[in-house]
Design a protein around this motif. Structure first.
Motif, PDB file in Angstrom:
ATOM      1  N   LEU A 251       0.842  -1.210   0.000  1.00 29.37           N
ATOM      2  CA  LEU A 251       0.000   0.000   0.000  1.00 29.37           C
ATOM      3  C   LEU A 251       0.872   1.252   0.000  1.00 29.37           C
ATOM      4  CD1 LEU A 251      -2.723   1.452   0.266  1.00 29.37           C
ATOM      5  CD2 LEU A 251      -2.510   1.225   2.753  1.00 29.37           C
ATOM      6  N   VAL A 252       1.854   1.263   0.898  1.00 27.17           N
ATOM      7  CA  VAL A 252       2.772   2.404   0.949  1.00 27.17           C
ATOM      8  C   VAL A 252       3.487   2.561  -0.394  1.00 27.17           C
ATOM      9  CG1 VAL A 252       4.928   3.240   1.970  1.00 27.17           C
ATOM     10  CG2 VAL A 252       3.104   2.376   3.438  1.00 27.17           C
ATOM     11  N   THR A 253       3.897   1.447  -0.950  1.00 26.24           N
ATOM     12  CA  THR A 253       4.552   1.447  -2.258  1.00 26.24           C
ATOM     13  C   THR A 253       3.695   2.113  -3.322  1.00 26.24           C
ATOM     14  OG1 THR A 253       6.011  -0.446  -1.971  1.00 26.24           O
ATOM     15  CG2 THR A 253       5.066  -0.142  -4.155  1.00 26.24           C
TER      16      THR A 253
ATOM     17  N   MET B   3       1.221   4.134  -2.902  1.00 23.68           N
ATOM     18  CA  MET B   3       0.980   5.546  -2.599  1.00 23.68           C
ATOM     19  C   MET B   3       2.195   6.390  -2.950  1.00 23.68           C
ATOM     20  SD  MET B   3      -1.095   5.171   1.000  1.00 23.68           S
ATOM     21  CE  MET B   3      -1.910   6.765   1.085  1.00 23.68           C
ATOM     22  N   LEU B   4       3.376   5.869  -2.693  1.00 19.27           N
ATOM     23  CA  LEU B   4       4.588   6.584  -3.092  1.00 19.27           C
ATOM     24  C   LEU B   4       4.623   6.761  -4.605  1.00 19.27           C
ATOM     25  CD1 LEU B   4       7.290   4.935  -0.790  1.00 19.27           C
ATOM     26  CD2 LEU B   4       6.643   7.347  -0.805  1.00 19.27           C
TER      27      LEU B   4
ATOM     28  N   ALA C 125       2.060   6.893  -6.605  1.00 18.08           N
ATOM     29  CA  ALA C 125       1.045   7.875  -6.990  1.00 18.08           C
ATOM     30  C   ALA C 125       1.548   9.292  -6.735  1.00 18.08           C
ATOM     31  CB  ALA C 125      -0.249   7.618  -6.221  1.00 18.08           C
ATOM     32  N   ASP C 126       2.236   9.481  -5.621  1.00 20.55           N
ATOM     33  CA  ASP C 126       2.775  10.800  -5.307  1.00 20.55           C
ATOM     34  C   ASP C 126       3.812  11.225  -6.338  1.00 20.55           C
ATOM     35  OD1 ASP C 126       3.013  13.071  -3.391  1.00 20.55           O
ATOM     36  OD2 ASP C 126       5.080  12.353  -3.257  1.00 20.55           O
TER      37      ASP C 126
ATOM     38  N   ARG D 116       2.118  12.262  -9.530  1.00 21.05           N
ATOM     39  CA  ARG D 116       1.554  13.609  -9.406  1.00 21.05           C
ATOM     40  C   ARG D 116       2.639  14.658  -9.687  1.00 21.05           C
ATOM     41  NH1 ARG D 116       2.436  16.950  -6.070  1.00 21.05           N
ATOM     42  NH2 ARG D 116       3.299  15.561  -4.502  1.00 21.05           N
TER      43      ARG D 116
ATOM     44  N   HIS E  45      11.881  15.503  -2.754  1.00 21.86           N
ATOM     45  CA  HIS E  45      12.327  14.286  -2.094  1.00 21.86           C
ATOM     46  C   HIS E  45      12.621  14.561  -0.620  1.00 21.86           C
ATOM     47  CE1 HIS E  45      15.128  10.777  -1.569  1.00 21.86           C
ATOM     48  NE2 HIS E  45      14.279  10.217  -2.380  1.00 21.86           N
TER      49      HIS E  45
ATOM     50  N   LEU F  54       9.403  15.389   1.284  1.00 22.96           N
ATOM     51  CA  LEU F  54       8.623  14.171   1.490  1.00 22.96           C
ATOM     52  C   LEU F  54       9.201  13.369   2.651  1.00 22.96           C
ATOM     53  CD1 LEU F  54       6.389  12.234   0.564  1.00 22.96           C
ATOM     54  CD2 LEU F  54       8.036  11.206  -1.015  1.00 22.96           C
ATOM     55  N   ALA F  55      10.527  13.220   2.650  1.00 21.65           N
ATOM     56  CA  ALA F  55      11.169  12.467   3.723  1.00 21.65           C
ATOM     57  C   ALA F  55      10.866  13.116   5.074  1.00 21.65           C
ATOM     58  CB  ALA F  55      12.685  12.419   3.485  1.00 21.65           C
TER      59      ALA F  55
ATOM     60  N   LEU G  11       7.063  12.424   5.905  1.00 18.04           N
ATOM     61  CA  LEU G  11       6.605  11.047   6.106  1.00 18.04           C
ATOM     62  C   LEU G  11       6.873  10.527   7.502  1.00 18.04           C
ATOM     63  CD1 LEU G  11       7.368   8.897   2.956  1.00 18.04           C
ATOM     64  CD2 LEU G  11       5.228   9.917   3.723  1.00 18.04           C
TER      65      LEU G  11
END
Lengths: 146, 146
Positions: free
Chosen positions: B13-15, B17-18, B20-21, B24, B108, B111-112, B115
């Motif tokens: 799931l996280v994979t 979503m990453l 998809a981000d 975008r 990047h 995001l880090a 998260l």
DNA sequence: TATTGTTATACTCTATAACTATA
DNA sequence: TATAGTTATAGAGTATAACAATA
């Protein structure tokens, strides 16, 4: 703090390795990512109209036509008459398609068993909780746009 | 034990979503995944021959021709004469390409930061260690074939 | 002879728009 | 009038094979 960067890099590394593993499996079965995605969905929902597949996979109806064409040619699915709507088809798994889904689930289960084998129970609980937090942050990020 | 399955599902799931981000971000900059991949590589290595790009990205030389064509058209890279080999080009970033790399690194980093903001230091250390273990298992799996 | 990049060709995934058959 | 799926068209990414220029 570069700890965050390390974490994200590690996460992305795992992500790309999981993708590579999935691609290996697909190549072994002579299938592509989008086709496997469709089959996977079919495996969880049963017979579906193409329009519903398009909505579920978030892809154009035209694209579904192409994917189903390919999977009909490879013998994984069949187009059947819709019982009440003569415009529509019901896409259903063939025996070969069902067998592939079973193999996919088996692979998924084996992978799960293998990946986390060396983690203690408390480590697993922590990992699950951390991943949930990360997923929540990501959901937040995505939700802000759309 | 279905705990393993839960963990893998959460990881996948996280994979997704990453991914998809990332998509975008690419759409915002009117770029595609493979082109961003090429630019990212260029950002870390500097001017490179197309043959080296093909080896690094693990795609065919023909494919690199197409990707570079697109990035030349969008103004992100330039083909320059190789100083000693008249058969080859050196692909280099333009100002616009360099600006994109900077934006990508910024995203990047942000995001880090975002998260993992809610994780305690010990949680972070545990997560890093767990991800390393998972990566090692995956490396094992991949290494067994090839 | 071997390497670099391109042209030629082909397949998959993707999209939008126009169209047919049905609801 | 709206919906289901297809044909028509287009573009990106991918590959192999043949070829020209250069090493």
């Amino acid at each position: 703090m570069s700890r965050d960067q390390d974490l994200l890099d590690r996460l992305l590394l795992v992500t790309s390795m999981l993708a590579a593993d999935q691609e290996r499996f697909q190549r072994e079965h002579d299938l592509t990512g989008p086709r496997v995605h469709l089959l996977w969905h079919l495996g969880t929902t049963g017979a579906v109209r193409q329009a519903d597949l398009a909505a579920a996979l978030r892809v154009s109806p035209r694209n579904i036509t192409g994917l189903v064409d390919g999977l009909v040619a490879s013998g994984h699915v069949r187009r059947e008459q819709h019982p009440t709507d003569r415009r529509a088809f019901l896409v259903t798994l063939t025996a070969s398609g069902t067998a592939f889904i079973a193999a996919l689930r088996r692979q998924h289960r084996d992978l799960a068993r293998d990946l986390f084998a060396e983690l203690t129970d408390s480590r697993r609980a922590d990992l699950l909780a951390s991943l949930d937090l990360v997923a929540a942050r990501l959901a937040n990020l995505m939700g802000e746009e759309t």
